[in-house]
Design a protein around this motif. Structure first.
Motif, PDB file in Angstrom:
ATOM      1  N   THR A 226      35.016  52.191  -3.700  1.00 43.42           N
ATOM      2  CA  THR A 226      35.463  50.970  -2.531  1.00 43.42           C
ATOM      3  C   THR A 226      34.788  49.970  -2.872  1.00 43.42           C
ATOM      4  N   ALA A 227      33.931  49.631  -3.784  1.00 43.98           N
ATOM      5  CA  ALA A 227      33.181  48.397  -3.985  1.00 43.98           C
ATOM      6  C   ALA A 227      32.823  48.235  -5.386  1.00 43.98           C
ATOM      7  N   ARG A 228      32.760  47.119  -5.905  1.00 37.39           N
ATOM      8  CA  ARG A 228      31.761  46.654  -7.151  1.00 37.39           C
ATOM      9  C   ARG A 228      30.795  45.450  -6.955  1.00 37.39           C
ATOM     10  N   VAL A 229      29.997  45.814  -7.853  1.00 35.47           N
ATOM     11  CA  VAL A 229      28.557  45.338  -7.627  1.00 35.47           C
ATOM     12  C   VAL A 229      28.346  44.128  -8.709  1.00 35.47           C
ATOM     13  N   SER A 230      28.010  43.064  -8.555  1.00 31.91           N
ATOM     14  CA  SER A 230      27.494  42.040  -9.647  1.00 31.91           C
ATOM     15  C   SER A 230      26.071  42.024  -9.342  1.00 31.91           C
ATOM     16  N   GLN A 231      25.151  42.187 -10.377  1.00 32.85           N
ATOM     17  CA  GLN A 231      23.748  41.981 -10.167  1.00 32.85           C
ATOM     18  C   GLN A 231      23.010  41.293 -11.154  1.00 32.85           C
ATOM     19  N   SER A 232      22.085  40.291 -11.010  1.00 34.59           N
ATOM     20  CA  SER A 232      21.472  39.724 -11.882  1.00 34.59           C
ATOM     21  C   SER A 232      19.945  40.344 -12.411  1.00 34.59           C
ATOM     22  N   GLU A 233      19.544  39.885 -13.480  1.00 38.96           N
ATOM     23  CA  GLU A 233      18.136  40.540 -13.711  1.00 38.96           C
ATOM     24  C   GLU A 233      17.215  40.083 -12.953  1.00 38.96           C
ATOM     25  N   ILE A 234      16.038  40.979 -12.700  1.00 42.67           N
ATOM     26  CA  ILE A 234      15.165  40.636 -11.775  1.00 42.67           C
ATOM     27  C   ILE A 234      14.074  39.663 -12.758  1.00 42.67           C
ATOM     28  N   GLY A 235      13.624  38.563 -12.159  1.00 41.72           N
ATOM     29  CA  GLY A 235      12.824  37.714 -12.964  1.00 41.72           C
ATOM     30  C   GLY A 235      11.309  37.729 -12.631  1.00 41.72           C
ATOM     31  N   THR A 236      10.612  36.981 -13.160  1.00 39.87           N
ATOM     32  CA  THR A 236       9.076  37.078 -13.459  1.00 39.87           C
ATOM     33  C   THR A 236       8.390  36.995 -12.054  1.00 39.87           C
ATOM     34  N   GLN A 237       9.162  36.317 -11.316  1.00 39.12           N
ATOM     35  CA  GLN A 237       8.718  36.305  -9.723  1.00 39.12           C
ATOM     36  C   GLN A 237       9.326  37.175  -8.765  1.00 39.12           C
TER      37      GLN A 237
ATOM     38  N   ARG B 182      12.490  37.797  -8.316  1.00 38.16           N
ATOM     39  CA  ARG B 182      13.693  37.352  -7.839  1.00 38.16           C
ATOM     40  C   ARG B 182      15.038  37.728  -8.440  1.00 38.16           C
ATOM     41  N   PHE B 183      15.995  38.211  -7.489  1.00 40.03           N
ATOM     42  CA  PHE B 183      17.251  38.554  -8.215  1.00 40.03           C
ATOM     43  C   PHE B 183      18.194  38.265  -7.362  1.00 40.03           C
ATOM     44  N   SER B 184      19.568  38.481  -7.513  1.00 48.31           N
ATOM     45  CA  SER B 184      20.401  38.351  -6.693  1.00 48.31           C
ATOM     46  C   SER B 184      21.705  39.572  -6.882  1.00 48.31           C
ATOM     47  N   VAL B 185      22.347  39.947  -5.859  1.00 45.56           N
ATOM     48  CA  VAL B 185      23.241  40.912  -5.917  1.00 45.56           C
ATOM     49  C   VAL B 185      24.645  40.737  -4.824  1.00 45.56           C
ATOM     50  N   THR B 186      25.729  41.075  -5.555  1.00 44.53           N
ATOM     51  CA  THR B 186      26.849  40.792  -4.688  1.00 44.53           C
ATOM     52  C   THR B 186      27.583  41.882  -4.520  1.00 44.53           C
ATOM     53  N   PHE B 187      27.855  42.619  -3.126  1.00 44.69           N
ATOM     54  CA  PHE B 187      28.781  43.764  -3.050  1.00 44.69           C
ATOM     55  C   PHE B 187      30.294  43.124  -2.679  1.00 44.69           C
ATOM     56  N   LYS B 188      31.152  43.804  -3.527  1.00 44.60           N
ATOM     57  CA  LYS B 188      32.577  43.271  -3.134  1.00 44.60           C
ATOM     58  C   LYS B 188      33.210  44.410  -2.762  1.00 44.60           C
ATOM     59  N   GLU B 189      33.714  44.327  -1.480  1.00 45.22           N
ATOM     60  CA  GLU B 189      34.593  45.567  -0.744  1.00 45.22           C
ATOM     61  C   GLU B 189      36.011  45.333  -1.683  1.00 45.22           C
ATOM     62  N   LEU B 190      36.576  46.559  -2.160  1.00 49.55           N
ATOM     63  CA  LEU B 190      37.855  46.373  -2.651  1.00 49.55           C
ATOM     64  C   LEU B 190      39.070  47.035  -2.053  1.00 49.55           C
ATOM     65  N   GLN B 191      39.002  47.753  -0.964  1.00 55.79           N
ATOM     66  CA  GLN B 191      39.970  48.591  -0.622  1.00 55.79           C
ATOM     67  C   GLN B 191      40.975  47.371   0.225  1.00 55.79           C
ATOM     68  N   LYS B 192      40.207  46.852   0.785  1.00 57.48           N
ATOM     69  CA  LYS B 192      41.028  45.585   1.701  1.00 57.48           C
ATOM     70  C   LYS B 192      40.818  44.244   1.473  1.00 57.48           C
ATOM     71  N   ASN B 193      40.070  44.028   0.132  1.00 56.70           N
ATOM     72  CA  ASN B 193      39.985  42.892  -0.556  1.00 56.70           C
ATOM     73  C   ASN B 193      39.607  41.741   0.255  1.00 56.70           C
ATOM     74  N   ARG B 194      38.475  41.953   1.080  1.00 53.73           N
ATOM     75  CA  ARG B 194      38.512  40.994   2.293  1.00 53.73           C
ATOM     76  C   ARG B 194      36.881  40.595   2.233  1.00 53.73           C
ATOM     77  N   GLU B 195      35.863  41.389   2.069  1.00 56.00           N
ATOM     78  CA  GLU B 195      34.457  41.176   2.306  1.00 56.00           C
ATOM     79  C   GLU B 195      33.765  41.104   1.045  1.00 56.00           C
ATOM     80  N   GLN B 196      32.522  40.330   0.955  1.00 52.83           N
ATOM     81  CA  GLN B 196      31.663  40.448  -0.009  1.00 52.83           C
ATOM     82  C   GLN B 196      30.203  39.936   0.718  1.00 52.83           C
ATOM     83  N   LEU B 197      29.476  40.754   0.445  1.00 52.80           N
ATOM     84  CA  LEU B 197      27.984  40.548   0.716  1.00 52.80           C
ATOM     85  C   LEU B 197      27.244  40.016  -0.327  1.00 52.80           C
TER      86      LEU B 197
END
Length: 299
Positions: free
Chosen positions: A107-118, A120-135
Motif C-alpha cells: 500500500t506504500a513505497r518508501v524513499s530513505q536517505s543514508e543516516i549521516g555522522t550527526q 540525520r536522515f530523511s524518509v518519505t512514505f508514499k501512499e499508493l492505493q489512492k495516490n493522494r498522501e505522502q509523509l
C-alpha cells in the motif's frame, strides 16, 4: 488553492526537504543526506540504529501561507508510529489519519536517505492505493539511539493536478521514541477518563469523552456537538472493548466498534496511546462512513 511546488512561501521548507529526493538504493538506503562520512571520517551511526518500532507525536505549526494553516486551530497534534526492519529500512507507518503506509502489504513505497555522522536522515512514505498522501520526515537520531526529533510534512492532492504535483496538508515538528518491543504497552495504559475533540478540520469540532475501567469496558462518555449529545451505551454492549491491545509494541488497538445509546455504532479504525500515557488519538468512522479524527487527553 495554492500549489506547494509553486509557492514561494514554501521554498525555505522545501530546501530542508530537498534531502528526501536523493535516490534511495535497495528500498531503504542510498543517497547521502549531507551529513554522511566524508574525507575518511567514520560514521558512528549505522542504518541498523533505526531498526525497531518507534512511537511518537506529530505537532503542526502555524504554516502561514499554506493551504491548511493556523497550527492546532486547524489540525490537532496526534500520535503516530513508524517501524523499520532489522536493516533499518522503514516499512510501516500509521500517520494518525485513516491511511496506513505498509510497504510489505503493497500500500506504500518508501524513499530513505543514508543516516549521516550527526544522526540525520530523511524518509518519505508514499501512499499508493489512492495516490493522494505522502509523509516526509527529516529527523535526527540521538546518541543513545532511542529518540528521533525533526520536522515533518504531510502532503495530499486536494485538487486535480498533472500527477506529479502535490499540495501541503500540514507541517510541523515530530518526536519518536524507540519501543522496547512486545509488551511495551499494556491495556492498563488505556484505563481512566479521557476527554478532548472529535474533529475533521476547523470549524468542525465536537467534544468527546470516554471512561475505560480496568477490564477495558466503557463506563461513561459520549460525543457532544453544538446541538446534540450522543452518549455511549452502558447496557453491556461496550463491555471489554479495550481489554486487549492489537499490538503491544506500539500501543495500538484497532477496529473498536462503540455503540451509542441510540443503537448507532461508530468505529475507531485504530487508536494509539502515546508513550507517556497522556493522549489517545486516531481516526473514527461514523455510521455513514465519514472519517473524523479524535484526540483525547487523560484527565
Amino acid at each position: 488553492m495554492q500549489n506547494l511546488l509553486r509557492s514561494s512561501r514554501a521554498l525555505s521548507w522545501l530546501s530542508v526537504l530537498a534531502l528526501v529526493f536523493v535516490p534511495a538504493c535497495g528500498g531503504g538506503g542510498g543517497g547521502n543526506n549531507g551529513g554522511g562520512a566524508t574525507g575518511g571520517t567514520s560514521n558512528p551511526f549505522s542504518p541498523t540504529d533505526l531498526a525497531g518500532a518507534w512511537t511518537g507525536t506529530l505537532v503542526p505549526r502555524a504554516n502561514a501561507g499554506l493551504p491548511w494553516s493556523d497550527g492546532e486551530k486547524r489540525i490537532l497534534s496526534r500520535n503516530f508510529v513508524v517501524r523499520a526492519d532489522g536493516q533499518g529500512n522503514f516499512q510501516f507507518c500509521l500517520p494518525g489519519t485513516e491511511e496506513t503506509y505498509d510497504v510489505v502489504a503493497g500500500t506504500a513505497r518508501v524513499s530513505q536517505s543514508e543516516i549521516g555522522t550527526q544522526g540525520r536522515f530523511s524518509v518519505t512514505f508514499k501512499e499508493l492505493q489512492k495516490n493522494r498522501e505522502q509523509l516526509v520526515l527529516v529527523g535526527r537520531l540521538n546518541k543513545a539511539r532511542n529518540r528521533i526529533v525533526g520536522e515533518y510534512e504531510l502532503r495530499s492532492r486536494t485538487e486535480n493536478t498533472t500527477g506529479n504535483e502535490v499540495e501541503a496538508v500540514d507541517a510541523g515538528d515530530f518526536e519518536l521514541l524507540l519501543s522496547s518491543g512486545v509488551g511495551h504497552f499494556q491495556p492498563s495504559d488505556l484505563e481512566g477518563t479521557w476527554s478532548g475533540r472529535n474533529y475533521h478540520y476547523a470549524p468542525r469540532y465536537s467534544n468527546m469523552s470516554i471512561t475505560i475501567d480496568s477490564n477495558g469496558s466503557v463506563t461513561a462518555g459520549g460525543i457532544e456537538t453544538a446541538s446534540d449529545t450522543y452518549p455511549f451505551a452502558l447496557d453491556g454492549s461496550n463491555d471489554l472493548l479495550f481489554g486487549l491491545l492489537t499490538d503491544t509494541s506500539i500501543g495500538m488497538i484497532e477496529n473498536v466498534v462503540i455503540t451509542l445509546e441510540s443503537g448507532v455504532q461508530v468505529k475507531m479504525l485504530y487508536a494509539l496511546v502515546d508513550d507517556g500515557g497522556r493522549y489517545i488519538t486516531g481516526p473514527l468512522e461514523d455510521n455513514h462512513g465519514k472519517i473524523t479524527y479524535f484526540r483525547l487527553v487523560r484527565q
